[in-house]
Design a protein around this motif. Structure first.
Motif, mmCIF file in Angstrom:
data_model
loop_
_atom_site.group_PDB
_atom_site.id
_atom_site.type_symbol
_atom_site.label_atom_id
_atom_site.label_comp_id
_atom_site.label_asym_id
_atom_site.label_seq_id
_atom_site.Cartn_x
_atom_site.Cartn_y
_atom_site.Cartn_z
ATOM 1 N N GLY A 82 2.848 -6.525 -2.797
ATOM 2 C CA GLY A 82 2.881 -6.343 -4.237
ATOM 3 C C GLY A 82 3.553 -7.559 -4.850
ATOM 4 N N GLY A 108 -2.923 -9.076 -3.472
ATOM 5 C CA GLY A 108 -2.189 -7.824 -3.521
ATOM 6 C C GLY A 108 -2.131 -7.303 -4.938
ATOM 7 N N GLN A 109 -1.479 -6.180 -5.092
ATOM 8 C CA GLN A 109 -1.356 -5.561 -6.407
ATOM 9 C C GLN A 109 -0.386 -6.359 -7.274
ATOM 10 N N ILE A 111 2.273 -6.412 -10.174
ATOM 11 C CA ILE A 111 3.208 -5.443 -10.721
ATOM 12 C C ILE A 111 3.836 -6.039 -11.976
ATOM 13 N N GLU A 116 4.145 0.456 -12.526
ATOM 14 C CA GLU A 116 3.312 -0.172 -11.499
ATOM 15 C C GLU A 116 4.098 -0.402 -10.208
ATOM 16 N N PHE A 120 2.913 1.096 -6.757
ATOM 17 C CA PHE A 120 2.730 0.336 -5.523
ATOM 18 C C PHE A 120 3.432 1.031 -4.361
ATOM 19 N N PHE A 131 -6.281 -3.978 -0.566
ATOM 20 C CA PHE A 131 -6.376 -5.431 -0.511
ATOM 21 C C PHE A 131 -6.478 -5.994 0.903
#
Length: 161
Positions: A82, A108-109, A111, A116, A120, A131
């Motif tokens: 993240g 990746g995510q 944030i 968020e 995650f 991902f």
């Protein structure tokens, strides 16, 4: 971030969040003792314990980072990442990046908000990993030698094998 909500999630999931703080971080702004399942570590504490960052990364289930290059090393493990990007524009303007557009290299995510961040963690603890394919693609792009057989490769280069 609502650290009570984060800690409650970690307690429910029987999980631990280890946060390694940047050496320049002002620790007076951080509650280091108030949460049972969150541990905040400094460089000094890690050195005193004989532990380095890479030892922690090796046993972690995921990584939350900013723009530090450590995530390139973490790609070798192919585990969820993240990226805290809430100050990315400011960082871009003041320090800049070594590439023109870092977004394609960040598999990746992203944030941006406390919600968020918790999202995650929730996904990570549930085993969700949207991902994985993207991490493999970026990993192949930035790492000449993917993980595995590193010692054998070194012994061959040294002429021992």
């Amino acid at each position: 971030i609502d650290m009570k909500a984060v800690n409650d999630l970690l307690v429910r999931e029987n999980a631990l969040l280890l946060a390694k703080i940047h050496p320049a971080q002002d620790l007076s702004l951080i509650d280091r003792e108030g949460f049972s399942n969150v541990r905040i570590l400094t460089n000094d504490e890690m050195q005193q314990a004989g532990c380095d960052l890479y030892s922690l990364l090796g046993v972690s289930d995921g990584l939350i980072t900013d723009y530090s290059s450590v995530f390139f090393d973490y790609l070798l493990l192919n585990r969820p990442i993240g990226f805290t990007v809430d100050d990315m524009e400011e960082y871009w303007q003041t320090r800049g990046f070594v590439v023109d557009d870092p977004y394609p290299l960040m598999p990746g995510q992203f944030i941006h908000t406390p919600e968020e961040f918790i999202g995650f963690l929730t996904g990570l603890l549930a085993g969700e990993d949207a991902f994985a394919d993207r991490r493999e693609q970026v990993g192949r792009l930035v790492n000449q030698y993917p993980g595995g057989k590193d010692a054998e490769r070194c012994l061959k280069i040294a002429g021992i094998l």
